[in-house]
Every structure is written in structure tokens, then in C-alpha cells.
Design a protein around this motif. Structure first.
Motif, PDB file in Angstrom:
ATOM      1  N   VAL A 191       0.881  -1.171   0.000  1.00 41.26           N
ATOM      2  CA  VAL A 191       0.000   0.000   0.000  1.00 41.26           C
ATOM      3  C   VAL A 191       0.917   1.219   0.000  1.00 41.26           C
ATOM      4  CG1 VAL A 191      -1.873   1.239   1.170  1.00 41.26           C
ATOM      5  CG2 VAL A 191      -1.668  -1.251   1.433  1.00 41.26           C
ATOM      6  N   GLN A 192       0.874   2.006  -1.054  1.00 40.21           N
ATOM      7  CA  GLN A 192       1.707   3.205  -1.082  1.00 40.21           C
ATOM      8  C   GLN A 192       1.181   4.171  -0.029  1.00 40.21           C
ATOM      9  OE1 GLN A 192       1.809   4.512  -5.254  1.00 40.21           O
ATOM     10  NE2 GLN A 192       3.643   3.246  -5.537  1.00 40.21           N
ATOM     11  N   GLY A 193       2.021   4.457   0.960  1.00 39.15           N
ATOM     12  CA  GLY A 193       1.580   5.274   2.091  1.00 39.15           C
ATOM     13  C   GLY A 193       1.688   6.754   1.801  1.00 39.15           C
ATOM     14  N   SER A 325     -13.632  10.135  -1.852  1.00 43.06           N
ATOM     15  CA  SER A 325     -13.307   8.707  -1.879  1.00 43.06           C
ATOM     16  C   SER A 325     -12.465   8.336  -0.665  1.00 43.06           C
ATOM     17  CB  SER A 325     -12.552   8.356  -3.160  1.00 43.06           C
ATOM     18  OG  SER A 325     -11.343   9.084  -3.216  1.00 43.06           O
ATOM     19  N   VAL A 326     -12.466   7.042  -0.364  1.00 42.17           N
ATOM     20  CA  VAL A 326     -11.681   6.521   0.762  1.00 42.17           C
ATOM     21  C   VAL A 326     -10.858   5.354   0.227  1.00 42.17           C
ATOM     22  CG1 VAL A 326     -11.778   5.707   3.143  1.00 42.17           C
ATOM     23  CG2 VAL A 326     -13.657   7.062   2.238  1.00 42.17           C
ATOM     24  N   SER A 327      -9.578   5.310   0.579  1.00 42.86           N
ATOM     25  CA  SER A 327      -8.716   4.227   0.110  1.00 42.86           C
ATOM     26  C   SER A 327      -7.851   3.736   1.252  1.00 42.86           C
ATOM     27  CB  SER A 327      -7.827   4.720  -1.037  1.00 42.86           C
ATOM     28  OG  SER A 327      -6.928   5.701  -0.552  1.00 42.86           O
ATOM     29  N   GLY A 328      -7.237   2.580   1.049  1.00 43.25           N
ATOM     30  CA  GLY A 328      -6.318   2.068   2.050  1.00 43.25           C
ATOM     31  C   GLY A 328      -6.599   0.640   2.416  1.00 43.25           C
ATOM     32  N   LEU A 329      -6.052   0.217   3.533  1.00 36.87           N
ATOM     33  CA  LEU A 329      -6.194  -1.156   3.992  1.00 36.87           C
ATOM     34  C   LEU A 329      -6.028  -1.144   5.511  1.00 36.87           C
ATOM     35  CD1 LEU A 329      -6.528  -4.010   2.651  1.00 36.87           C
ATOM     36  CD2 LEU A 329      -4.044  -4.232   2.789  1.00 36.87           C
ATOM     37  N   GLY A 330      -6.945  -1.824   6.202  1.00 36.55           N
ATOM     38  CA  GLY A 330      -6.864  -1.862   7.665  1.00 36.55           C
ATOM     39  C   GLY A 330      -6.964  -0.471   8.249  1.00 36.55           C
ATOM     40  N   LEU A 331      -6.090  -0.171   9.202  1.00 42.16           N
ATOM     41  CA  LEU A 331      -6.122   1.157   9.820  1.00 42.16           C
ATOM     42  C   LEU A 331      -5.066   2.070   9.196  1.00 42.16           C
ATOM     43  CD1 LEU A 331      -7.010   0.377  13.531  1.00 42.16           C
ATOM     44  CD2 LEU A 331      -8.441   1.466  11.772  1.00 42.16           C
ATOM     45  N   MET A 332      -4.935   1.950   7.896  1.00 47.24           N
ATOM     46  CA  MET A 332      -4.087   2.835   7.088  1.00 47.24           C
ATOM     47  C   MET A 332      -5.021   3.368   6.013  1.00 47.24           C
ATOM     48  SD  MET A 332      -0.602   1.636   5.251  1.00 47.24           S
ATOM     49  CE  MET A 332       0.245   2.675   4.072  1.00 47.24           C
ATOM     50  N   ILE A 333      -5.517   4.595   6.244  1.00 49.77           N
ATOM     51  CA  ILE A 333      -6.667   5.054   5.469  1.00 49.77           C
ATOM     52  C   ILE A 333      -6.413   6.441   4.881  1.00 49.77           C
ATOM     53  CG2 ILE A 333      -9.136   5.645   5.621  1.00 49.77           C
ATOM     54  CD1 ILE A 333      -9.272   3.532   7.922  1.00 49.77           C
ATOM     55  N   GLY A 334      -6.707   6.597   3.595  1.00 45.49           N
ATOM     56  CA  GLY A 334      -6.570   7.881   2.922  1.00 45.49           C
ATOM     57  C   GLY A 334      -7.941   8.397   2.510  1.00 45.49           C
ATOM     58  N   ILE A 335      -8.188   9.678   2.706  1.00 52.17           N
ATOM     59  CA  ILE A 335      -9.502  10.251   2.414  1.00 52.17           C
ATOM     60  C   ILE A 335      -9.340  11.430   1.481  1.00 52.17           C
ATOM     61  CG2 ILE A 335     -11.595  11.254   3.425  1.00 52.17           C
ATOM     62  CD1 ILE A 335     -10.109   9.970   6.130  1.00 52.17           C
ATOM     63  N   LYS A 336      -9.931  11.299   0.291  1.00 48.61           N
ATOM     64  CA  LYS A 336      -9.938  12.411  -0.647  1.00 48.61           C
ATOM     65  C   LYS A 336     -11.144  13.271  -0.313  1.00 48.61           C
ATOM     66  CE  LYS A 336      -8.691  14.445  -4.597  1.00 48.61           C
ATOM     67  NZ  LYS A 336      -9.041  15.728  -3.931  1.00 48.61           N
ATOM     68  N   THR A 337     -10.880  14.506   0.089  1.00 49.31           N
ATOM     69  CA  THR A 337     -11.966  15.391   0.521  1.00 49.31           C
ATOM     70  C   THR A 337     -12.259  16.434  -0.552  1.00 49.31           C
ATOM     71  OG1 THR A 337     -10.299  16.729   1.654  1.00 49.31           O
ATOM     72  CG2 THR A 337     -11.483  15.132   2.985  1.00 49.31           C
ATOM     73  N   LYS A 338     -13.483  16.958  -0.554  1.00 47.28           N
ATOM     74  CA  LYS A 338     -13.838  17.987  -1.540  1.00 47.28           C
ATOM     75  C   LYS A 338     -13.040  19.252  -1.253  1.00 47.28           C
ATOM     76  CE  LYS A 338     -18.025  16.308  -3.512  1.00 47.28           C
ATOM     77  NZ  LYS A 338     -18.881  15.444  -2.644  1.00 47.28           N
ATOM     78  N   LYS A 339     -12.991  19.633   0.013  1.00 48.13           N
ATOM     79  CA  LYS A 339     -12.149  20.777   0.404  1.00 48.13           C
ATOM     80  C   LYS A 339     -10.691  20.337   0.406  1.00 48.13           C
ATOM     81  CE  LYS A 339     -13.770  21.886   4.428  1.00 48.13           C
ATOM     82  NZ  LYS A 339     -14.053  22.568   5.687  1.00 48.13           N
ATOM     83  N   PRO A 340      -9.744  21.275   0.310  1.00 49.40           N
ATOM     84  CA  PRO A 340      -8.338  20.868   0.435  1.00 49.40           C
ATOM     85  C   PRO A 340      -8.094  20.139   1.761  1.00 49.40           C
ATOM     86  CG  PRO A 340      -8.493  23.161  -0.284  1.00 49.40           C
ATOM     87  CD  PRO A 340      -9.889  22.726   0.056  1.00 49.40           C
ATOM     88  N   ALA A 341      -7.318  19.051   1.698  1.00 55.86           N
ATOM     89  CA  ALA A 341      -7.059  18.238   2.896  1.00 55.86           C
ATOM     90  C   ALA A 341      -6.488  19.091   4.031  1.00 55.86           C
ATOM     91  CB  ALA A 341      -6.104  17.100   2.555  1.00 55.86           C
ATOM     92  N   SER A 342      -5.629  20.055   3.678  1.00 51.24           N
ATOM     93  CA  SER A 342      -4.991  20.861   4.727  1.00 51.24           C
ATOM     94  C   SER A 342      -6.025  21.640   5.534  1.00 51.24           C
ATOM     95  CB  SER A 342      -3.973  21.816   4.110  1.00 51.24           C
ATOM     96  OG  SER A 342      -4.610  22.654   3.170  1.00 51.24           O
ATOM     97  N   GLY A 352      -9.893  19.170  18.134  1.00 50.68           N
ATOM     98  CA  GLY A 352      -9.351  18.132  19.015  1.00 50.68           C
ATOM     99  C   GLY A 352      -9.095  16.782  18.384  1.00 50.68           C
ATOM    100  N   VAL A 353      -8.764  16.766  17.087  1.00 50.71           N
ATOM    101  CA  VAL A 353      -8.388  15.501  16.444  1.00 50.71           C
ATOM    102  C   VAL A 353      -7.131  15.738  15.607  1.00 50.71           C
ATOM    103  CG1 VAL A 353      -9.055  13.723  14.769  1.00 50.71           C
ATOM    104  CG2 VAL A 353     -10.756  14.619  16.361  1.00 50.71           C
ATOM    105  N   LEU A 354      -6.106  14.918  15.817  1.00 49.50           N
ATOM    106  CA  LEU A 354      -4.868  15.036  15.049  1.00 49.50           C
ATOM    107  C   LEU A 354      -4.880  14.026  13.900  1.00 49.50           C
ATOM    108  CD1 LEU A 354      -2.262  15.320  17.966  1.00 49.50           C
ATOM    109  CD2 LEU A 354      -3.493  17.171  16.794  1.00 49.50           C
ATOM    110  N   CYS A 355      -4.867  14.551  12.653  1.00 50.05           N
ATOM    111  CA  CYS A 355      -4.830  13.696  11.462  1.00 50.05           C
ATOM    112  C   CYS A 355      -3.547  13.982  10.704  1.00 50.05           C
ATOM    113  CB  CYS A 355      -6.004  13.994  10.528  1.00 50.05           C
ATOM    114  SG  CYS A 355      -7.617  13.758  11.272  1.00 50.05           S
ATOM    115  N   LEU A 356      -3.212  13.100   9.784  1.00 48.09           N
ATOM    116  CA  LEU A 356      -2.047  13.292   8.921  1.00 48.09           C
ATOM    117  C   LEU A 356      -2.525  13.608   7.513  1.00 48.09           C
ATOM    118  CD1 LEU A 356      -0.212  10.042  10.035  1.00 48.09           C
ATOM    119  CD2 LEU A 356       0.369  12.371  10.761  1.00 48.09           C
ATOM    120  N   SER A 357      -1.567  13.933   6.650  1.00 50.94           N
ATOM    121  CA  SER A 357      -1.896  14.054   5.236  1.00 50.94           C
ATOM    122  C   SER A 357      -0.997  13.105   4.449  1.00 50.94           C
ATOM    123  CB  SER A 357      -1.685  15.490   4.751  1.00 50.94           C
ATOM    124  OG  SER A 357      -0.311  15.809   4.817  1.00 50.94           O
ATOM    125  N   ALA A 358      -1.397  12.804   3.222  1.00 47.48           N
ATOM    126  CA  ALA A 358      -0.555  12.056   2.282  1.00 47.48           C
ATOM    127  C   ALA A 358      -0.950  12.573   0.911  1.00 47.48           C
ATOM    128  CB  ALA A 358      -0.814  10.551   2.371  1.00 47.48           C
TER     129      ALA A 358
END
Ligand SMILES: *Cc1c(COP(=O)(O)O)cnc(C)c1O
Length: 388
Positions: A191-193, A325-342, A352-358
Motif C-alpha cells: 500500500v503506497q503510504g 473517496s476513501v482508500s487504504g487497507l486496515g487502519l491505514m486510510i486515505g480520504i480524498k476530501t472535496k475541500k483541500p485536505a490541509s 481536538g483531532v490530530l490527522c495526517l496528510s498524504a
């Protein structure tokens, strides 16, 4: 700006764009900043703290070892290193382990193994390593060369030569490279992270594995991010019906202490001999004692839990407003959002939630043992941020 942030910006090399958040403590999947504000940690230090912050069992294993011996040179035997190697081999069918301290180093070792294997069997001009476009394999000059993203290459030339990049899921293009060049190894993430949390197609991976076997090219699987339970199996390759010759891993293996491992299968186990490779800190007894505790706990029950939580996140987000859209495997999950991810990530921090970007996605790598209620809370806050 606070005193800490001023000091950090004045004296720490400017390689990280930090959020204005100062974390002082944590427990499980909750971390607390200097103002006492709490956050749900959906990033786990980029997939590192796989059992959360300050996990008591892991602390027990680590501190017990800490009070015995914190480090010995690799000229002598220590128990945790051998015990962890044995456990990793028995859980994977691999034969030997080389320990290092990071993902990049684990990949460096994998690349050296492939090169020496090919040099001895096919001659010293058989040194090419094929990797995929959009891959990520680390920040050293060699693992940067392996990384199939030009943006990381600029201004650091010349990189280590001998790497070929080819598109993911295009078997014919990869096969052509093995016909045109003397290839020693093929290095892939299941899975390309960093590339956007994109699983490879199962058929492609199986075709590549068969080709590698046929041509006696070593198949090197980079499980630095996907490994150690992250995707719902101990290692992600186990879900793709392939048997790698070499597996590299790090991140979640140490649970927060620096630890990398390169697992060597039948073909690769005897490639490295005395003096061929080494690492002063590799196999550090504290890091290994902690890792052994975690690997023991990544059992079928936990892996089933990872899959259940994964399904919940996929199902909830797939149909959420503002999610493309949502992609990934298990608890490695990528979310394409309509608004910019940032923007979504910024709003999550505020709430109060810390998320990452890819790439252009929001990326989630929560602790494997995040309580369901905590996960639900975080996903709700994320959904609200997407829908705004
Ligand atoms: C993070 C990562 C690396 C690099 O690991 P470091 O510990 O930062 O050197 C290599 N490969 C993959 C797939 C990664 O996600």
C-alpha cells in the motif's frame, strides 16, 4: 508565539512545518498539550505508537530491560535481540533478521542484500533495482533514489545510481524493464503510504512475484508503514498471496523507540556475511524488548479488531458529505476530501483531532488498539470538518 515555539524555530533545522501544538503527555489515543487541551491522536506519530501513548505493558517491557542493560555493542549477545528475531521469523516464515534504527536503514539493508545476491549469482553489473512511481522508501540518498517521486530528488543530485521507476499496476512495463536491464531486485510497498494510501492491485503484485521468482530477482517488500498489524495482518504482503524474499519494516515495530528490521527469506538469509553490514545501535535491547512485547500482542484477536475498525471508518466516511473517496487497507486510510485536505486537517486540530496528510488526502493511522468509542468520536469530528 510561545517560548517553546520560538526556541524550536530558532534552533531546530527548519525541515518540518509544525502545527502550533505542544504535546506534553498522553495516554492511549489521547494526547494533551501545554494548555491542557486534549486531542484524539489519529496519526500515532506516523504509524509508530501502534499501541498508543504510554502503553503500560510496553512501558513494563522497556523499563525492565532499561534497568538491566540499555546497550551493548553487537560484538556480544543480548537476549531481546535474539528473542525478537526468533518471533519475527516464526510469525513470517522468514529465516533471519538484520536490525537497524529506521525505515530508510531497513530499506538500505534490503537493497544491499539484493545487490550482493545478484553480484554473486549474475555478476557485478546486475545491480538495478526496480521501484514504483509515487513510491516512498526513505530520505537517505539511496532510498531517495529508490523513491519514485521527482519532487524529493531535486537539488540532491547525484543520487545513488541504479534505480528504475515504473508505474504501479502496469505489469507489462515492469516486465519490459527486467528484459532491458540486468535487475537485482524489485522493491514495492503493498500500500503506497506517503503516495496517497493506495493499495496495489493484487493481480499485479502476484504477477510481479511470479516474474521475480522466474528470473531469480529478489522481491523486496517495504513494510515500513504497512507492517506490524497496521493493515489487518501482521504484514500486508500476507493479504496479497505472495512470499517476499526480503521484508523491511520499522515505524510501528518499535512502538515509539527507533527500530528497523530487514527480514531475510530463504534466498537471502546467507547473503550477508561478517563485515558486510552493521549498525552501532541496531538491535538495541530496549527497543527490541519493547517490540517483542508488541509483536506478541498483535494476535488474531487484535488483527480482527483492526479489520472491524477499518470497516467502520470506510463505511462511515464513504458516504459522508464532503468526502470524494476513501482508500487504504486496515487502519491505514486515505480520504480524498472535496475541500483541500490541509483545511480539513486544520479544522480537526481546532476541534481536538490530530490527522495526517498524504499527497492531497487526509491520512489516518490511529493506534491499533484505539477504543471504538474514541475512534467514533474522531470520525464524527472529521466528518463534520469535511462537510462544513
Ligand atoms: C516512513 C517510511 C520510510 C522511511 O522510514 P524512516 O524511519 O523515516 O527512515 C520508508 N518506507 C516507507 C513505506 C515509509 O512509510
Amino acid at each position: 508565539m510561545s517560548e517553546l515555539q520560538n526556541k524550536d524555530q530558532a534552533y531546530v533545522a527548519n525541515t518540518y512545518r509544525r502545527f502550533p501544538v505542544e504535546i506534553v503527555s498522553g495516554k492511549g489515543s489521547i494526547v494533551t498539550d501545554t494548555n491542557g487541551k486534549q486531542y484524539i491522536d489519529m496519526g500515532s506519530g506516523i504509524g509508530v505508537t501502534s499501541f498508543g501513548i504510554a502503553d503500560p505493558e510496553w512501558i513494563g517491557a522497556v523499563t525492565e530491560q532499561l534497568s538491566k542493560v540499555q546497550h551493548m555493542s553487537n560484538l556480544y549477545y543480548t537476549e531481546p535481540c535474539a528473542a525478537l528475531a526468533e518471533e519475527l521469523c516464526s510469525r513470517t516464515g522468514m529465516k533471519k533478521v538484520f536490525f537497524s534504527n529506521s525505515g530508510a536503514e531497513a530499506n538500505e539493508c534490503a537493497i544491499k542484500v539484493a545487490r550482493k545476491y545478484a553480484a554473486e549469482k549474475k555478476g557485478s553489473d546486475c545491480f538495478y533495482i526496480i521501484t514504483l512511481e509515487n513510491s516512498f522508501h526513505g530520505r537517505t540518498l539511496t532510498t531517495l533514489a529508490a523513491t519514485g517521486q521527482d519532487k524529493f530528488h531535486q537539488l540532491f543530485q547525484p543520487l545513488t545510481p541504479g534505480f528504475l521507476h515504473t508505474p504501479a499496476n502496469d505489469f507489462d512495463a515492469l516486465k519490459k524493464l527486467t528484459e532491458d536491464y540486468p535487475v537485482a531486485g524489485i522493491l514495492l510497498e503493498c500500500v503506497q503510504g506517503e503516495g496517497g494510501v493506495i493499495p496495489l492491485e493484487r493481480e499485479f503484485l502476484q504477477q510481479v512475484a511470479n516474474l521475480a521468482k522466474e528470473k531469480d530477482i529478489l522481491l523486496l517488500i517495504d513494510e515500513v508503514q504497512t507492517g506490524n498489524g497496521r493493515t489487518g495482518s501482521l504484514y500486508a504482503y500476507m493479504q496479497f498471496g505472495i512470499q517476499p524474499d526480503v521484508v523491511s519494516t520499522a515505524k510501528g515495530l518499535g512502538g515509539g523507540l527507533p527500530l528497523g528490521a530487514t527480514l531475510l527469506g530463504e534466498k537471502a538469509e546467507a547473503v550477508l556475511g561478517f563485515g558486510d553490514h552493521g549498525s552501532t545501535f541496531g538491535g538495541n535491547p530496549i527497543a527490541c524488548a519493547g517490540a517483542l512485547n508488541l509483536i506478541h500482542r498483535i494476535d488474531q484477536a487484535l488483527l480482527d479488531e483492526v479489520k472491524e475498525k477499518s470497516e467502520y471508518v470506510f463505511d462511515t466516511l464513504k458516504n459522508a458529505e464532503g468526502v470524494e473517496s476513501v482508500s487504504g487497507l486496515g487502519l491505514m486510510i486515505g480520504i480524498k476530501t472535496k475541500k483541500p485536505a490541509s483545511e480539513v486537517i486544520q479544522r480537526c486540530v481546532e476541534n481536538g483531532v490530530l490527522c495526517l496528510s498524504a499527497k492531497d488526502k487526509v491520512r489516518l493511522l490511529p493506534a491499533l488498539n484505539i477504543p471504538f468509542e474514541t475512534l467514533k468520536q474522531a470520525v464524527q469530528i472529521l466528518c463534520a470538518a469535511c462537510a462544513e
